[in-house]
Design an enzyme around this catalytic site. Structure first.
Site, short mmCIF file in Angstrom:
data_model
loop_
_atom_site.label_atom_id
_atom_site.label_comp_id
_atom_site.label_asym_id
_atom_site.label_seq_id
_atom_site.Cartn_x
_atom_site.Cartn_y
_atom_site.Cartn_z
N ILE A 1 0.89 -1.15 0.00
CA ILE A 1 0.00 0.00 0.00
C ILE A 1 0.93 1.21 0.00
CG2 ILE A 1 -0.23 -0.12 2.53
CD1 ILE A 1 -2.96 1.23 2.24
N SER A 2 0.77 2.09 -0.96
CA SER A 2 1.74 3.16 -1.20
C SER A 2 1.79 4.18 -0.07
CB SER A 2 1.43 3.86 -2.53
OG SER A 2 1.59 2.99 -3.62
#
Length: 276
Positions: free
Chosen positions: A125-126
């Site tokens: 998840i960035s």
């Protein structure tokens, strides 16, 4: 080890700075650390990153339940607004969507840290800033239909669900797609559709798209994306090698793409016919 009598806050900051420095060094060595973030060295020295992490948590070693809403506010204020994210709709969306719901339980304590987190299967998840930055480049409008390539956890798809009319998010790993689908449904994002498939081929069933956003490193802008992008639409993608990319913005005019380069970044590689 050298021990100094510095006071708790200063000592915590030093420890976090040490962790952050190790993280950046591991990125340079090319070890399998989380991706989906700004390329190291482009902004914010290690001490500043440590300060952000310290501000983003209420206390260290606190057994009380996390105050997610407060952490979300701090993330928006220090990591986003403080770095130049100015689109008010995006700031409001990121201050509303519960990022913690998209993070695996073993990493949940670090949900609002200034970095990417593993979600399993070699995916991440960035970093919050990277998500906000790319969304600001995309500039989605309330009536837009948007395609996301690389749904991952479903977090960015949920943000897009707040920002535009309809979202199609493609994920090639079926387990991640099912988890993302369940999360967005539980949160009530009925306008977000999570699809299992090869994102490098796009999703022609719902074209054309007013915007396309790619959340994985791609060697080039895949031809299907250009074909499925509406006239006047915009595409944002990290383009380059598997080790490092540049964030590109492509605007479609008279059937052709006008491309501008933005910041350096590091994402996991796109898997598929037009990826790796």
């Amino acid at each position: 080890m050298i021990t100094l009598l510095l006071g708790k806050q200063c000592l915590v900051t030093m420890l976090l700075a040490h962790r952050a420095q190790g993280y950046y060094q591991s990125q340079r060595r090319g070890s399998p650390t989380p991706t989906g973030m700004v390329q190291p060295g482009l902004y914010h020295p290690v001490g500043a990153v440590a300060a952000q992490w310290t501000k983003g948590r209420q206390t260290v070693h606190n057994d009380d339940p996390p105050n997610w809403e407060e952490q979300r506010k701090m993330m928006v204020q220090h990591q986003l607004r403080g770095r130049g994210i100015s689109n008010q709709r995006i700031l409001e969306a990121m201050g509303t969507v519960p990022r913690e719901k998209f993070v695996p339980i073993n990493y949940r304590h670090a949900t609002y840290h200034d970095g990417a987190l593993s979600i399993g299967y070699g995916q991440t998840i960035s970093q919050p800033y990277m998500v906000a930055f790319m969304l600001q480049l995309l500039d989605p409008q309330p009536g837009d239909r948007v395609l996301e390539v690389g749904a991952g956890s479903g977090y960015q798809a949920a943000l897009l669900g707040q920002l535009c009319q309809e979202v199609y998010a493609i994920e090639i790993i079926d387990t991640l797609a099912e988890r993302a689908r369940q999360t967005v449904q539980e949160l009530g994002y009925d306008n977000v559709h999570i699809i299992v498939g090869d994102g490098s081929l796009g999703h022609p069933a719902a074209e054309p798209y007013d915007g396309i956003i790619v959340a994985a490193a791609t060697p080039d802008i895949a031809p299907p994306w250009q074909e499925q992008l509406a006239e006047g639409g915009r595409l944002v993608a990290p383009v380059g090698s598997q080790g490092a990319q540049r964030c590109l913005v492509a605007a479609k005019k008279h059937g052709e793409l006008g491309i501008t380069e933005s910041i350096g970044c590091i994402f996991v590689p796109l898997v598929g016919e037009h990826g790796w």
